[in-house]
Write a protein that holds these residues in place. Structure first.
Motif, short mmCIF file in Angstrom:
data_model
loop_
_atom_site.label_atom_id
_atom_site.label_comp_id
_atom_site.label_asym_id
_atom_site.label_seq_id
_atom_site.Cartn_x
_atom_site.Cartn_y
_atom_site.Cartn_z
N SER A 90 0.85 -1.19 0.00
CA SER A 90 0.00 0.00 0.00
C SER A 90 0.89 1.24 0.00
CB SER A 90 -0.90 0.01 1.23
OG SER A 90 -0.12 0.19 2.42
N THR A 91 0.30 2.37 -0.33
CA THR A 91 1.07 3.62 -0.28
C THR A 91 1.56 3.87 1.14
OG1 THR A 91 -0.11 4.60 -2.15
CG2 THR A 91 0.92 6.13 -0.59
N MET A 92 0.74 3.55 2.12
CA MET A 92 1.14 3.72 3.51
C MET A 92 2.38 2.89 3.84
SD MET A 92 -1.13 3.23 6.99
CE MET A 92 -1.39 1.47 6.73
N GLN A 93 2.42 1.65 3.34
CA GLN A 93 3.56 0.78 3.59
C GLN A 93 4.82 1.27 2.84
OE1 GLN A 93 1.56 -2.79 2.37
NE2 GLN A 93 1.27 -3.49 4.49
N LEU A 94 4.63 1.77 1.64
CA LEU A 94 5.76 2.31 0.89
C LEU A 94 6.35 3.52 1.60
CD1 LEU A 94 4.37 2.02 -2.75
CD2 LEU A 94 6.16 0.61 -1.71
N ALA A 95 5.48 4.36 2.14
CA ALA A 95 5.95 5.54 2.88
C ALA A 95 6.70 5.11 4.13
CB ALA A 95 4.77 6.43 3.25
N ALA A 96 6.18 4.08 4.82
CA ALA A 96 6.83 3.58 6.03
C ALA A 96 8.20 2.99 5.72
CB ALA A 96 5.94 2.55 6.71
N ILE A 97 8.31 2.32 4.59
CA ILE A 97 9.60 1.74 4.20
C ILE A 97 10.60 2.84 3.86
CG2 ILE A 97 10.76 0.44 2.36
CD1 ILE A 97 8.33 -1.46 2.40
N CYS A 98 10.14 3.88 3.16
CA CYS A 98 11.03 5.02 2.89
C CYS A 98 11.51 5.64 4.20
CB CYS A 98 10.29 6.07 2.06
SG CYS A 98 10.12 5.66 0.32
N PHE A 99 10.59 5.78 5.15
CA PHE A 99 10.95 6.35 6.44
C PHE A 99 11.97 5.46 7.16
CE2 PHE A 99 9.99 6.68 11.08
CZ PHE A 99 10.45 7.97 11.27
N GLY A 100 11.74 4.14 7.12
CA GLY A 100 12.65 3.20 7.76
C GLY A 100 14.03 3.22 7.14
N SER A 113 12.47 7.94 -6.07
CA SER A 113 11.88 8.35 -7.35
C SER A 113 10.90 7.28 -7.87
CB SER A 113 12.98 8.59 -8.38
OG SER A 113 12.44 9.02 -9.60
N ALA A 114 11.30 6.02 -7.74
CA ALA A 114 10.43 4.92 -8.18
C ALA A 114 9.17 4.85 -7.33
CB ALA A 114 11.19 3.59 -8.12
N VAL A 115 9.30 5.04 -6.02
CA VAL A 115 8.15 5.04 -5.13
C VAL A 115 7.22 6.19 -5.48
CG1 VAL A 115 7.37 5.42 -2.75
CG2 VAL A 115 9.27 3.85 -3.21
N ALA A 116 7.78 7.36 -5.73
CA ALA A 116 6.97 8.53 -6.08
C ALA A 116 6.19 8.28 -7.36
CB ALA A 116 7.87 9.75 -6.23
N ASP A 117 6.84 7.69 -8.35
CA ASP A 117 6.14 7.34 -9.60
C ASP A 117 4.98 6.39 -9.32
OD1 ASP A 117 7.83 8.88 -11.15
OD2 ASP A 117 9.12 7.20 -11.73
N GLU A 118 5.25 5.40 -8.47
CA GLU A 118 4.24 4.39 -8.18
C GLU A 118 3.04 4.96 -7.45
OE1 GLU A 118 2.05 0.96 -7.64
OE2 GLU A 118 3.71 1.34 -9.04
N VAL A 119 3.27 5.74 -6.39
CA VAL A 119 2.14 6.22 -5.59
C VAL A 119 1.32 7.27 -6.33
CG1 VAL A 119 3.34 5.69 -3.43
CG2 VAL A 119 3.47 8.02 -4.38
N CYS A 120 1.90 7.85 -7.37
CA CYS A 120 1.17 8.84 -8.17
C CYS A 120 0.54 8.23 -9.42
CB CYS A 120 2.10 9.97 -8.58
SG CYS A 120 2.69 11.00 -7.22
N SER A 121 0.68 6.94 -9.59
CA SER A 121 0.16 6.28 -10.79
C SER A 121 -1.37 6.21 -10.77
CB SER A 121 0.74 4.87 -10.91
OG SER A 121 0.35 4.07 -9.81
N ASP A 122 -1.94 6.08 -11.94
CA ASP A 122 -3.40 6.06 -12.08
C ASP A 122 -4.03 4.91 -11.31
OD1 ASP A 122 -3.32 8.27 -13.70
OD2 ASP A 122 -3.42 7.15 -15.59
N ARG A 123 -3.33 3.79 -11.20
CA ARG A 123 -3.92 2.63 -10.55
C ARG A 123 -4.11 2.83 -9.04
NH1 ARG A 123 0.91 0.95 -12.54
NH2 ARG A 123 2.66 0.67 -11.11
#
Length: 237
Positions: A90-100, A113-123
């Motif tokens: 989930s976006t929440m988990q991706l943010a938590a991993i970036c923080f970790g 950059s890859a995470v940012a692309d993913e969380v902003c994607s249409d899906r």
């Protein structure tokens, strides 16, 4: 036999995915600093990383950071494991991993950059994301020096209504990230200034908001009011 159903034939019980997360979390809570034990946990996690549930990766990374134990080999492999199965996070988990990874000092610009692309994607448009996640993602961009305009636009738009819920440190993190890349979002910044003026916060956070908003050319009068209310002398920029 234990582990046959999930492909873990012959695997030690501590190497089972959920068992690793539980053991790491319990060790962190007990303030255990048995470095040999943590090294074994790290090696076991690396071995099963491709199949670890997203929540377990978050929990294990958090445990290492909470215990103050280095986890370089594990942290270095997490980005690849995440990017091979975006949909499971989930976006929440991706943010938590970036923080970790940021806390572990292993946050790379390419991953952010890859995470940012993913969380902003249409899906992910319909995904419900807590405002805290947007704050963490903005901080990750600043930490890794990743200028991602789309993420900043999305984060500002989706976190605007939650500004009254944010702490002073959250507001400081948002304004610092925006200022780092010269991203001036008047609506968000004006609300942050008003929020800081109306509520008590750590003076250090107030100063970050003041300096960041000044650097972005926000309304001088509103910033002077913030400085006056919070009891500090404005700087001559």
């Amino acid at each position: 036999e234990s582990g046959q159903a999930d492909g873990g034939r012959g695997r030690h019980p501590d190497q089972q995915p959920h068992a690793l997360a539980v053991k790491a979390t319990e060790a962190a809570r007990s303030s255990g600093r048995d470095l040999k034990m943590w090294k074994r946990l790290s090696a076991a996690a690396v071995e099963v990383l491709p199949s670890l549930p997203a929540s377990d990766i978050v929990a294990i990374l958090e445990a290492f950071n909470n215990a103050g134990v280095p986890c370089a080999s594990l942290a270095e492999r997490i980005p690849e494991a995440v990017q091979s199965r975006w949909a499971q996070f989930s976006t929440m988990q991706l943010a938590a991993i970036c923080f970790g990874l940021q806390k572990a000092r292993k946050l790379e610009a390419s991953f952010v950059s890859a995470v940012a692309d993913e969380v902003c994607s249409d899906r992910r448009r319909k995904e419900e994301v807590p405002w805290q996640s947007w704050v963490l993602l903005l901080s990750a961009c600043e930490s890794a020096t990743v200028q991602h305009r789309k993420l900043f636009e999305v984060a500002c738009a989706l976190s605007y209504d939650s500004i009254p819920k944010m702490t002073g440190s959250d507001l400081a993190a948002v304004t610092s990230a925006l200022a780092a890349f010269g991203f001036k979002h008047d609506k968000v910044l004006n609300r942050i200034i008003n929020q800081m003026t109306a509520t008590s916060s750590d003076p250090r956070d107030v100063r970050v908001v003041y300096d960041s908003c000044t650097a972005l050319g926000m309304n001088h009068q509103a910033l002077e009011a913030l400085a006056e209310v919070r009891g500090f002398t404005s700087r001559n920029h």
